[in-house]
Scaffold this active site. Structure first.
Site, PDB file in Angstrom:
ATOM      1  N   TYR A 119       0.794  -1.224   0.000  1.00 47.32           N
ATOM      2  CA  TYR A 119       0.000   0.000   0.000  1.00 47.32           C
ATOM      3  C   TYR A 119       0.829   1.279   0.000  1.00 47.32           C
ATOM      4  O   TYR A 119       0.285   2.357   0.227  1.00 47.32           O
ATOM      5  CB  TYR A 119      -0.958   0.006   1.203  1.00 47.32           C
ATOM      6  CG  TYR A 119      -2.160  -0.910   1.012  1.00 47.32           C
ATOM      7  CD1 TYR A 119      -2.306  -1.699  -0.120  1.00 47.32           C
ATOM      8  CD2 TYR A 119      -3.147  -0.972   1.983  1.00 47.32           C
ATOM      9  CE1 TYR A 119      -3.399  -2.540  -0.278  1.00 47.32           C
ATOM     10  CE2 TYR A 119      -4.247  -1.810   1.830  1.00 47.32           C
ATOM     11  CZ  TYR A 119      -4.375  -2.583   0.700  1.00 47.32           C
ATOM     12  OH  TYR A 119      -5.469  -3.407   0.555  1.00 47.32           O
ATOM     13  N   ASP A 198      -3.312 -17.678   3.019  1.00 45.49           N
ATOM     14  CA  ASP A 198      -4.424 -18.374   2.358  1.00 45.49           C
ATOM     15  C   ASP A 198      -5.077 -19.383   3.310  1.00 45.49           C
ATOM     16  O   ASP A 198      -6.297 -19.472   3.412  1.00 45.49           O
ATOM     17  CB  ASP A 198      -3.979 -19.034   1.044  1.00 45.49           C
ATOM     18  CG  ASP A 198      -2.637 -19.722   1.140  1.00 45.49           C
ATOM     19  OD1 ASP A 198      -1.981 -19.631   2.205  1.00 45.49           O
ATOM     20  OD2 ASP A 198      -2.224 -20.366   0.154  1.00 45.49           O
ATOM     21  N   ASP A 222      -5.643  -6.027   5.754  1.00 46.21           N
ATOM     22  CA  ASP A 222      -6.836  -5.361   5.253  1.00 46.21           C
ATOM     23  C   ASP A 222      -7.887  -6.411   4.878  1.00 46.21           C
ATOM     24  O   ASP A 222      -9.059  -6.320   5.269  1.00 46.21           O
ATOM     25  CB  ASP A 222      -6.455  -4.512   4.033  1.00 46.21           C
ATOM     26  CG  ASP A 222      -7.573  -3.560   3.621  1.00 46.21           C
ATOM     27  OD1 ASP A 222      -8.547  -3.416   4.380  1.00 46.21           O
ATOM     28  OD2 ASP A 222      -7.459  -2.979   2.537  1.00 46.21           O
ATOM     29  N   ASP A 226     -11.515  -7.540   7.095  1.00 44.28           N
ATOM     30  CA  ASP A 226     -12.883  -7.514   6.565  1.00 44.28           C
ATOM     31  C   ASP A 226     -13.525  -8.903   6.644  1.00 44.28           C
ATOM     32  O   ASP A 226     -14.730  -9.030   6.915  1.00 44.28           O
ATOM     33  CB  ASP A 226     -12.900  -7.015   5.113  1.00 44.28           C
ATOM     34  CG  ASP A 226     -12.917  -5.494   5.035  1.00 44.28           C
ATOM     35  OD1 ASP A 226     -12.478  -4.854   6.011  1.00 44.28           O
ATOM     36  OD2 ASP A 226     -13.379  -4.948   4.019  1.00 44.28           O
TER      37      ASP A 226
HETATM   38 MG    MG Z   1     -10.559  -2.206   4.218  1.00 46.04          MG
END
Ligand code: MG
Ligand code: NAI
Length: 329
Positions: A119, A198, A222, A226
């Site tokens: 990122y 994974d 990230d 979620d």
């Molecule tokens: Mg996010």
């Protein structure tokens, strides 16, 4: 008195912030709030989404509560994380009663590196397509792993799991993994292990109870956080913390939810739980517990709750109910 920066932002950000501040009034702690501007609405009148004044207010505060921004979110919250070097993104995965959980007894946390990895945003178009640069530094890996172990120690958790893909990303995740086990040597009383990302994604579904504290790099964190949110039912419930050496920003994971904005239908839980994370960060653990317990009681009763939780209470009605629970204890 704690100096707290408050950035309500856009849409339901303002509504859930009002709700959370209302609940915080019930705890026996003095907060000095400085309200600061940021977001789409502010950009419309001023031309900038995040003024320097707001950055300075956050810098000069012990903590910051952030509601939500709209389309300008990347220019606001992402920039704040960078400007303040908030290198930790902390996301609890915790089941609450009265919510749509896949498992009703989960309680683990994800500690995500917040400043580098994939990122950093260095991408390049090439003849064949495009490339992105993935940067893993020793310094950032060390400090995020240290944070994870210290957090485990402080909160009475017994295991830290590093999540990576070192079998394929041999150099970058090899370094992350190596750093993790080196840092682990200083924390002999805490159990350690590591897993591939994974497999971790699968175990979240099949056996999430194996996790206690997870530490991982930016993109993996990230995605996994979620997925973790999906395990414990709904954006209206998920808080997060961005923490650095000097301050922290505490914010719900959700955005400005234009569909709910102005209607008083937003669930205030995520913002209230973000305030709970802030209280813990300020070492006000009793107050944090008090607020969380009151929320748990209201969620468990499933009476004065918002639509997403199957009720018909407004944002502020739910907040007032939580506050009443605290004041009537
Ligand atoms: Mg996010
Ligand atoms: P969103 O989180 O605002 O909404 C997604 C869905 O979840 C919607 O169906 C919404 O109704 C529901 N939802 C979210 N929070 C809720 C709550 N408290 N109570 C009940 N339901 C809730 O994400 P979306 O729609 O992708 O983005 C809307 C705007 O928010 C965009 O402009 C986006 O850029 C911004 N955004 C800002 C973030 C931030 O400030 N950190 C994070 C995510 C999005």
């Amino acid at each position: 008195m704690y100096k707290i920066a408050v950035i309500p932002g856009d849409g339901i950000g303002k509504e859930v912030m009002e709700a959370a501040l209302h609940v915080l009034e019930a705890v026996d702690i003095e907060f000095g709030y400085t309200f600061a501007d940021a977001g789409d609405e502010y950009q419309e009148v001023s031309g900038v989404a995040l003024p320097q004044e707001t950055i300075d207010i956050v810098k000069n505060s012990q903590a910051c509560l952030f509601g939500a921004a709209g389309e300008s979110a990347a220019d606001v919250i992402v920039k704040l994380r960078q400007e303040l070097d908030l290198y930790v993104n902390l996301r609890p995965v915790k089941s609450y009663p009265g919510t749509k959980c896949v498992y009703d007894d989960l309680d683990f946390v994800i500690v995500r590196e917040n400043t580098e990895g994939l990122y950093i945003g260095i991408e390049e178009e090439t003849e064949e397509g495009a490339t992105a640069l993935r940067v893993i530094t020793r310094k950032a890996s060390e400090r995020i792993c240290k944070f994870a172990f210290d957090y485990a120690k402080k909160t009475g958790r017994s295991k830290v799991t590093a999540v990576h893909k070192a079998n394929v990303l041999k150099k970058t995740d090899g370094l992350f993994r190596g750093t993790f086990f080196k840092v682990a040597e200083e924390y002999g009383d805490i159990e350690t292990d590591d897993r591939y990302v994974d497999a971790t994604a699968m175990f979240f579904i099949t056996n999430p109870h194996m996790f206690d504290v997870i530490v991982t790099t930016n993109l993996f964190g990230d995605i996994l956080s979620d997925e973790g949110a999906g395990l414990v039912g709904g954006l209206g419930l998920i808080p997060s913390a961005n923490i650095g050496e000097n301050t922290g920003i505490f914010e719900p994971v959700h955005g400005s939810a234009p569909g709910h904005a102005g209607k008083g239908t937003a669930n205030p839980s995520a913002m209230i739980l973000s305030a709970v994370l802030m209280l813990d960060y300020l070492e006000e653990h009793d107050a944090a517990q008090t607020v969380e317990n009151a929320l748990i009681e209201v969620l468990g009763e499933s009476k004065v709750v918002t639509q997403d939780l199957g009720g018909n209470a407004s944002t502020m009605e739910m907040a007032r109910e939580i506050r009443n629970k605290i004041e009537n204890k």
